[in-house]
Design an enzyme around this catalytic site. Sequence first.
Site, PDB file in Angstrom:
ATOM      1  N   GLY A 100       0.812  -1.209   0.000  1.00 22.69           N
ATOM      2  CA  GLY A 100       0.000   0.000   0.000  1.00 22.69           C
ATOM      3  C   GLY A 100       0.849   1.265   0.000  1.00 22.69           C
ATOM      4  N   GLU A 103       1.572   1.826  -3.489  1.00 23.00           N
ATOM      5  CA  GLU A 103       0.308   2.214  -4.144  1.00 23.00           C
ATOM      6  C   GLU A 103      -0.036   3.672  -3.845  1.00 23.00           C
ATOM      7  OE1 GLU A 103      -1.676  -1.297  -2.426  1.00 23.00           O
ATOM      8  OE2 GLU A 103      -2.419  -1.685  -4.447  1.00 23.00           O
TER       9      GLU A 103
HETATM   10  C1  LIG Z   1     -15.270  -9.570   2.161  1.00 26.55           C
HETATM   11  C2  LIG Z   1     -14.040  -8.863   2.491  1.00 26.55           C
HETATM   12  C3  LIG Z   1     -13.587  -7.986   1.382  1.00 26.55           C
HETATM   13  C4  LIG Z   1     -12.377  -7.425   1.835  1.00 26.55           C
HETATM   14  C5  LIG Z   1     -11.725  -6.489   0.929  1.00 26.55           C
HETATM   15  C6  LIG Z   1     -10.789  -5.740   1.817  1.00 26.55           C
HETATM   16  C7  LIG Z   1     -10.068  -4.734   1.083  1.00 26.55           C
HETATM   17  C8  LIG Z   1      -9.087  -4.106   2.011  1.00 26.55           C
HETATM   18  C9  LIG Z   1      -8.342  -3.073   1.277  1.00 26.55           C
HETATM   19  C10 LIG Z   1      -6.925  -3.391   1.388  1.00 26.55           C
HETATM   20  C11 LIG Z   1      -6.170  -2.603   0.384  1.00 26.55           C
HETATM   21  C12 LIG Z   1      -4.911  -3.347   0.115  1.00 26.55           C
HETATM   22  C13 LIG Z   1      -3.702  -2.515   0.343  1.00 26.55           C
HETATM   23  C14 LIG Z   1      -2.422  -3.190   0.000  1.00 26.55           C
HETATM   24  O1  LIG Z   1      -2.400  -3.592  -1.330  1.00 26.55           O
HETATM   25  C15 LIG Z   1      -2.147  -4.328   0.928  1.00 26.55           C
HETATM   26  C16 LIG Z   1      -0.845  -4.176   1.643  1.00 26.55           C
HETATM   27  O2  LIG Z   1      -0.200  -3.177   1.629  1.00 26.55           O
HETATM   28  S1  LIG Z   1      -0.334  -5.533   2.506  1.00 26.55           S
HETATM   29  C17 LIG Z   1       1.219  -4.998   3.222  1.00 26.55           C
HETATM   30  C18 LIG Z   1       2.316  -4.976   2.242  1.00 26.55           C
HETATM   31  N1  LIG Z   1       3.539  -4.695   2.894  1.00 26.55           N
HETATM   32  C19 LIG Z   1       4.423  -5.621   3.220  1.00 26.55           C
HETATM   33  O3  LIG Z   1       4.262  -6.774   2.931  1.00 26.55           O
HETATM   34  C20 LIG Z   1       5.649  -5.181   3.964  1.00 26.55           C
HETATM   35  C21 LIG Z   1       5.829  -6.033   5.177  1.00 26.55           C
HETATM   36  N2  LIG Z   1       6.970  -5.626   5.943  1.00 26.55           N
HETATM   37  C22 LIG Z   1       8.225  -5.980   5.626  1.00 26.55           C
HETATM   38  O4  LIG Z   1       8.486  -6.600   4.638  1.00 26.55           O
HETATM   39  C23 LIG Z   1       9.294  -5.572   6.576  1.00 26.55           C
HETATM   40  O5  LIG Z   1       8.737  -5.380   7.815  1.00 26.55           O
HETATM   41  C24 LIG Z   1      10.028  -4.276   6.143  1.00 26.55           C
HETATM   42  C25 LIG Z   1       9.020  -3.189   5.897  1.00 26.55           C
HETATM   43  C26 LIG Z   1      10.852  -4.548   4.893  1.00 26.55           C
HETATM   44  C27 LIG Z   1      10.973  -3.818   7.281  1.00 26.55           C
HETATM   45  O6  LIG Z   1      11.839  -4.878   7.627  1.00 26.55           O
HETATM   46  P1  LIG Z   1      12.773  -4.791   8.937  1.00 26.55           P
HETATM   47  O7  LIG Z   1      13.460  -3.510   8.968  1.00 26.55           O
HETATM   48  O8  LIG Z   1      13.565  -6.046   8.968  1.00 26.55           O
HETATM   49  O9  LIG Z   1      11.775  -4.751  10.168  1.00 26.55           O
HETATM   50  P2  LIG Z   1      10.727  -5.819  10.635  1.00 26.55           P
HETATM   51  O10 LIG Z   1      10.317  -6.698   9.534  1.00 26.55           O
HETATM   52  O11 LIG Z   1      11.229  -6.465  11.860  1.00 26.55           O
HETATM   53  O12 LIG Z   1       9.455  -4.920  10.963  1.00 26.55           O
HETATM   54  C28 LIG Z   1       9.495  -3.997  12.047  1.00 26.55           C
HETATM   55  C29 LIG Z   1       8.180  -4.056  12.783  1.00 26.55           C
HETATM   56  O13 LIG Z   1       7.155  -3.550  11.920  1.00 26.55           O
HETATM   57  C30 LIG Z   1       6.121  -4.519  11.772  1.00 26.55           C
HETATM   58  N3  LIG Z   1       5.575  -4.388  10.426  1.00 26.55           N
HETATM   59  C31 LIG Z   1       6.264  -4.364   9.285  1.00 26.55           C
HETATM   60  N4  LIG Z   1       5.452  -4.182   8.239  1.00 26.55           N
HETATM   61  C32 LIG Z   1       4.203  -4.080   8.733  1.00 26.55           C
HETATM   62  C33 LIG Z   1       2.927  -3.874   8.154  1.00 26.55           C
HETATM   63  N5  LIG Z   1       2.745  -3.690   6.853  1.00 26.55           N
HETATM   64  N6  LIG Z   1       1.869  -3.831   8.988  1.00 26.55           N
HETATM   65  C34 LIG Z   1       2.015  -3.975  10.318  1.00 26.55           C
HETATM   66  N7  LIG Z   1       3.207  -4.159  10.931  1.00 26.55           N
HETATM   67  C35 LIG Z   1       4.280  -4.212  10.139  1.00 26.55           C
HETATM   68  C36 LIG Z   1       6.813  -5.848  12.030  1.00 26.55           C
HETATM   69  O14 LIG Z   1       5.896  -6.799  12.421  1.00 26.55           O
HETATM   70  C37 LIG Z   1       7.782  -5.479  13.133  1.00 26.55           C
HETATM   71  O15 LIG Z   1       7.011  -5.419  14.315  1.00 26.55           O
HETATM   72  P3  LIG Z   1       7.614  -5.920  15.694  1.00 26.55           P
HETATM   73  O16 LIG Z   1       8.022  -7.340  15.487  1.00 26.55           O
HETATM   74  O17 LIG Z   1       8.798  -5.061  15.970  1.00 26.55           O
HETATM   75  O18 LIG Z   1       6.505  -5.783  16.648  1.00 26.55           O
END
Ligand SMILES: CCCCCCCCCCCCC[C@H](O)CC(=O)SCCNC(=O)CCNC(=O)[C@H](O)C(C)(C)COP(=O)(O)OP(=O)(O)OC[C@H]1O[C@@H](n2cnc3c(N)ncnc32)[C@H](O)[C@@H]1OP(=O)(O)O
Length: 719
Positions: A100, A103
């Site tokens: 997102g 996006e």
């Molecule tokens: C009938 C039902 C119909 C339903 C329809 C519903 C529609 C809903 C509309 C949705 C729209 C969609 C939007 C979009 O397309 C969807 C998304 O964006 S999904 C998310 C995509 N992003 C990712 O996949 C990134 C994930 N994160 C990572 O890869 C890594 O964390 C990083 C960003 C590269 C950073 O890496 P590092 O530096 O190594 O750090 P950590 O990985 O340890 O992360 C630190 C800390 O942050 C937490 N965290 C990371 N990303 C997210 C996140 N996206 N959301 C929440 N939390 C996140 C991670 O858990 C760590 O937390 P901690 O362990 O320290 O508590």
Amino acid sequence: MAQYTRVSGSVGLITLQSPRVNALSAAVRQGIVDMMQRALSEPEVKSVVICGQNGIFCGGADIKEFGKNMSGPPLIPMIHAIEAASKPVVAAIEGIALGGGLELALGCHYRIAHAKARVGLPEVTLGLLPAAGGSQRLPRLIGVPAALDLITTGRHVTAAEALKLGIVDQVTDHNTVNVAVKFAKRVAGQSLDPRRISTYPCPCPSDADALFEKAMQKVRRAARGAIAPVACVQAVRAAATLPYNQGMEREKELMATLFTSGQARALQYFFFAQRAVGKWSMPSGARWETSKPRPVHKAAVIGLGTMGRGITVALAQAGLSVVAVETQEKQLMEAKQAISGMLERGAKRSGVAPALDKVSYSHNIQPVADVDLVIEAVFEDMALKKKVFQQLSAVCKPGTFLCSNTSGLDIDHLACQTRNPELVVGMHFFAPAHVMKLLEVVYGPKSSPHAVATAMQLGKKIGKVSVAVGNCRGFVGNRMLKPYLEQALFLLEEGATPEFVDQVLEEFGFAMGVFRVSDLSGLDVGWRVRMADGLAQPDPTTGQPVRVRQGRRYSPLGDLLCEQGRFGQKTGRGWYQYDKPGSQVAKPDPWLHSFLDEYRTRHGLVARRIDHQEVLERCLYSLINEGFRILEDGIAAGPEDIDVIYVFGYSWPRHRGGPMFYAATVGLNKVLERLEHYHQAHPDVPSLQPCRLLRKLVAGGSPPIHKWREVIKKVHSQL
Ligand SMILES: CCCCCCCCCCCCC[C@H](O)CC(=O)SCCNC(=O)CCNC(=O)[C@H](O)C(C)(C)COP(=O)(O)OP(=O)(O)OC[C@H]1O[C@@H](n2cnc3c(N)ncnc32)[C@H](O)[C@@H]1OP(=O)(O)O
């Protein structure tokens, strides 16, 4: 949350604020909507910059909100409003713009990235697709082939590649926000029509049908039953064939299916499980936050067989100086050549200089005297390893950590050979060690928290997912594998064929079934262990292999194959036949089928029809049952540790979350009931007897997986 400031007179600066990755939580979305309104309504403001606090643009939608009641302004209209804005909006991308987050940036009119930033649409790895317009805007911006690649793999691209692909407009080495603010001032007042990606036609190659067909075949092959990659191809196809609004409808439809799927739940659980294993704890109470790792600048690897070579490469590629020791001169020369080749090929792939000068070679142990940490990787033989540990303890400087790359031997026995047993831990690498992501860090009763912390930190440094586990035969991964392998052999005795068992497991999602894997890794490996354990010898009175060992059912099938010299791929014969030794194409072997028939006749076994369900339940539930025993014994701290080990080390399909998550999905009561059923049918197989923890969890109403640790704690406190 989002903060608003006016900078440089005419630029409205919106800063996303949500530690740690500025995920688009309800509060952040509300903040963006409010701050955009403010920027658009202030006459002094001529353009807008969106950035993220702490050098991170945005990690995407807040995954923690999925599956809960979602409140706050929805993402899609928010991004549409930004794109439709009458003032130019510039995304200042530092750190990451993922999912997102990208996006959101694609909804902006311009994108400036820092040279070290990475962007991508990794939704597929969470069982989703980019559903805030990403699947429709990205192909319009960079074309179908490149968008298909990024969206179906979820890979992150560097700022340089993003610039080349046309995802970002500019890359800078300087302060990105300052550069974006200057840029925003410069473009203020210019027409925004050519900057709204949703209005672009989708550049589509003439052979689009063939392209999508090929992409679909590719993802289906790689996905092993995962549904999100397929939906990603369908969404990009919609971008290529439908007007934007209809494409968005299709994106929404596909997302609705994925969003509530079990696979999305499993993959999102697994995302957090990977992070949970870094927060390790030991039964003594030692924990990751309170245990300080010691720095490791120089390491040594003892024994340069396949594993030792891979470990040396992994260490050198991470920038460590490595002393590589092999006492056999010929083996040393061969290893030197092999390691150099691996380093050169790795460097070529990642476009860096090979770390050849990081490795020094020696045929004696003396040069390890000044290293900070040693990884012993000699042959899996306790007597030999003990000898090496005695030598290391005498030679190494005080404080050197001594680690053993063993796949299941007792770490405590090795620790006892040294002057400082608290400095000894196991580091169980998986072959090939420079490629496989998993590392089991094994603590014995005497291992200090510093030793565990140091091994865990080293694992991270060399790019491994490290899981801290207790000391027991086979640790976590191989201990659970034992009942799984055992059931597969029993199924052959009862009437199944290797190809049927493998087919069922591969349909479940394993990259390879149990017999193919066994042929690949070599049947002789387990045979040697069973011989050492006194299991593989034939019955001395009759000379016949017996089907009972130590009072339990035992299948000598693997031993019998080894006695025939059928060691798997390397000998061209194993559970399958191969065109020649070393070939990888497994073919069913009529010899084996006759051998199984004869074996059954000899032992009075009548072959029966075995169905898919029985193969899956007996192989998987016996493995899961052992997982519960491991939790009960405190060898793994939580189900996440086991699941991460199985996905990264044993090719358990990630979209099924790992064995323990799978058990929760199936229903613990069902797992219990089926184990009871099979144990009744096979009372001489103790691994089918449901363990206490499983019973306790079911009796407690089968709590969700994130509550299991509380139950485990109670079980431990009652012991
Ligand atoms: C009938 C039902 C119909 C339903 C329809 C519903 C529609 C809903 C509309 C949705 C729209 C969609 C939007 C979009 O397309 C969807 C998304 O964006 S999904 C998310 C995509 N992003 C990712 O996949 C990134 C994930 N994160 C990572 O890869 C890594 O964390 C990083 C960003 C590269 C950073 O890496 P590092 O530096 O190594 O750090 P950590 O990985 O340890 O992360 C630190 C800390 O942050 C937490 N965290 C990371 N990303 C997210 C996140 N996206 N959301 C929440 N939390 C996140 C991670 O858990 C760590 O937390 P901690 O362990 O320290 O508590």
